[in-house]
Design an enzyme around this catalytic site. Structure first.
Site, PDB file in Angstrom:
ATOM      1  N   GLU A   1      -1.489 -10.034  -6.359  1.00 51.79           N
ATOM      2  CA  GLU A   1      -1.454 -10.805  -7.604  1.00 51.79           C
ATOM      3  C   GLU A   1      -0.519 -10.141  -8.615  1.00 51.79           C
ATOM      4  O   GLU A   1       0.275 -10.804  -9.290  1.00 51.79           O
ATOM      5  CB  GLU A   1      -2.856 -10.896  -8.219  1.00 51.79           C
ATOM      6  CG  GLU A   1      -3.874 -11.599  -7.350  1.00 51.79           C
ATOM      7  CD  GLU A   1      -4.642 -10.658  -6.422  1.00 51.79           C
ATOM      8  OE1 GLU A   1      -4.030  -9.700  -5.885  1.00 51.79           O
ATOM      9  OE2 GLU A   1      -5.837 -10.898  -6.237  1.00 51.79           O
TER      10      GLU A   1
ATOM     11  N   GLU B   1       0.834  -1.210   0.000  1.00 49.52           N
ATOM     12  CA  GLU B   1       0.000   0.000   0.000  1.00 49.52           C
ATOM     13  C   GLU B   1       0.867   1.259   0.000  1.00 49.52           C
ATOM     14  O   GLU B   1       2.093   1.194   0.156  1.00 49.52           O
ATOM     15  CB  GLU B   1      -0.941  -0.029   1.212  1.00 49.52           C
ATOM     16  CG  GLU B   1      -1.896  -1.215   1.119  1.00 49.52           C
ATOM     17  CD  GLU B   1      -2.960  -1.243   2.191  1.00 49.52           C
ATOM     18  OE1 GLU B   1      -2.855  -0.507   3.188  1.00 49.52           O
ATOM     19  OE2 GLU B   1      -3.916  -2.039   2.005  1.00 49.52           O
TER      20      GLU B   1
HETATM   21  N1  THU Z   1      -5.876  -6.279  -2.761  1.00 47.76           N
HETATM   22  C1  THU Z   1      -5.077  -7.238  -3.312  1.00 47.76           C
HETATM   23  O1  THU Z   1      -3.921  -7.425  -2.903  1.00 47.76           O
HETATM   24  N2  THU Z   1      -5.588  -7.984  -4.322  1.00 47.76           N
HETATM   25  C2  THU Z   1      -6.827  -7.802  -4.886  1.00 47.76           C
HETATM   26  O2  THU Z   1      -7.149  -8.458  -5.868  1.00 47.76           O
HETATM   27  C3  THU Z   1      -7.752  -6.841  -4.290  1.00 47.76           C
HETATM   28  C4  THU Z   1      -7.232  -6.006  -3.189  1.00 47.76           C
HETATM   29  C5  THU Z   1      -5.331  -5.455  -1.691  1.00 47.76           C
HETATM   30  C6  THU Z   1      -5.129  -4.015  -2.065  1.00 47.76           C
HETATM   31  C7  THU Z   1      -5.210  -3.316  -0.733  1.00 47.76           C
HETATM   32  O3  THU Z   1      -3.917  -3.277  -0.163  1.00 47.76           O
HETATM   33  C8  THU Z   1      -6.092  -4.202   0.117  1.00 47.76           C
HETATM   34  O4  THU Z   1      -6.218  -5.433  -0.582  1.00 47.76           O
HETATM   35  C9  THU Z   1      -7.470  -3.647   0.388  1.00 47.76           C
HETATM   36  O5  THU Z   1      -8.074  -3.238  -0.778  1.00 47.76           O
END
Ligand code: THU
Length: 125
Positions: free
Chosen positions: A55, A44
Site C-alpha cells: 500500500e 522485504e
Molecule cells: N504487508 C503488506 O504489504 N501490507 C500490509 O498492510 C501488511 C503486510 C506485507 C509486508 C511483508 O512483506 C508481508 O506482508 C508479511 O508481513
C-alpha cells in the site's frame, strides 16, 4: 475505471512482490481522481523492519509523481484471509483524506470499506 480492472492491476503487481522471507505477496492498485492508476507491491529486506508494504509503495509512487487526490485503493493477496492493511499503512493512507474507498480482496472473499472506517480518529496535525 472498471472495478475489475483495478483488481486485475492489484493481482498483477502482487506477482512482482519481493517477499523471500514471508513468502506473502501483496499488491495494491491506487486510482487517482484524475483517472490514473499507481500500483505497488511489498518489498522485504533482510533487516526485516525495513520492509515496505504494498500500500505504501503505491502511495509513495503516486505522490512522487505529483498525485495526491485518491479515489480508491484495491489491496490483493493470494491467500484465503483478507489482506487488511497494517496500522502504519492506514495512517499513511489517511493522510490524503478520509473519503478514500478501499476494496480488500483475497482468494476467497472481498470487503469494501473506507479509510475512515479502517482508521477512525487518525492522527492529524
Ligand atoms: N504487508 C503488506 O504489504 N501490507 C500490509 O498492510 C501488511 C503486510 C506485507 C509486508 C511483508 O512483506 C508481508 O506482508 C508479511 O508481513
Amino acid at each position: 475505471m472498471k472495478k475489475n480492472h483495478l483488481i486485475e492491476k492489484a493481482k498483477e503487481v502482487s506477482r512482482k512482490a519481493y517477499a523471500p522471507y514471508s513468502n506473502y505477496k501483496v499488491g495494491a492498485a491506487l486510482l487517482t481522481k484524475s483517472g490514473k492508476v499507481y500500483t505497488g507491491c511489498n518489498i522485504e529486506n533482510s533487516s526485516y523492519g525495513l520492509t515496505n508494504c504494498a500500500e505504501r509503495t503505491a502511495v509513495f509512487k503516486a505522490v512522487s509523481e505529483g498525485e495526491m487526490e485518491f479515489e480508491e485503493m484495491v489491496i490483493y493477496a493470494n491467500s484465503p484471509h483478507l489482506p487488511t492493511p497494517c496500522g502504519a499503512c492506514r495512517q499513511v493512507l489517511s493522510e490524503f483524506g478520509p473519503e478514500l474507498k478501499i476494496m480488500i480482496v483475497s482468494s476467497k472473499e472481498q470487503l469494501v470499506t473506507s479509510i475512515s472506517e479502517l482508521l477512525p480518529l487518525a492522527f492529524k496535525l
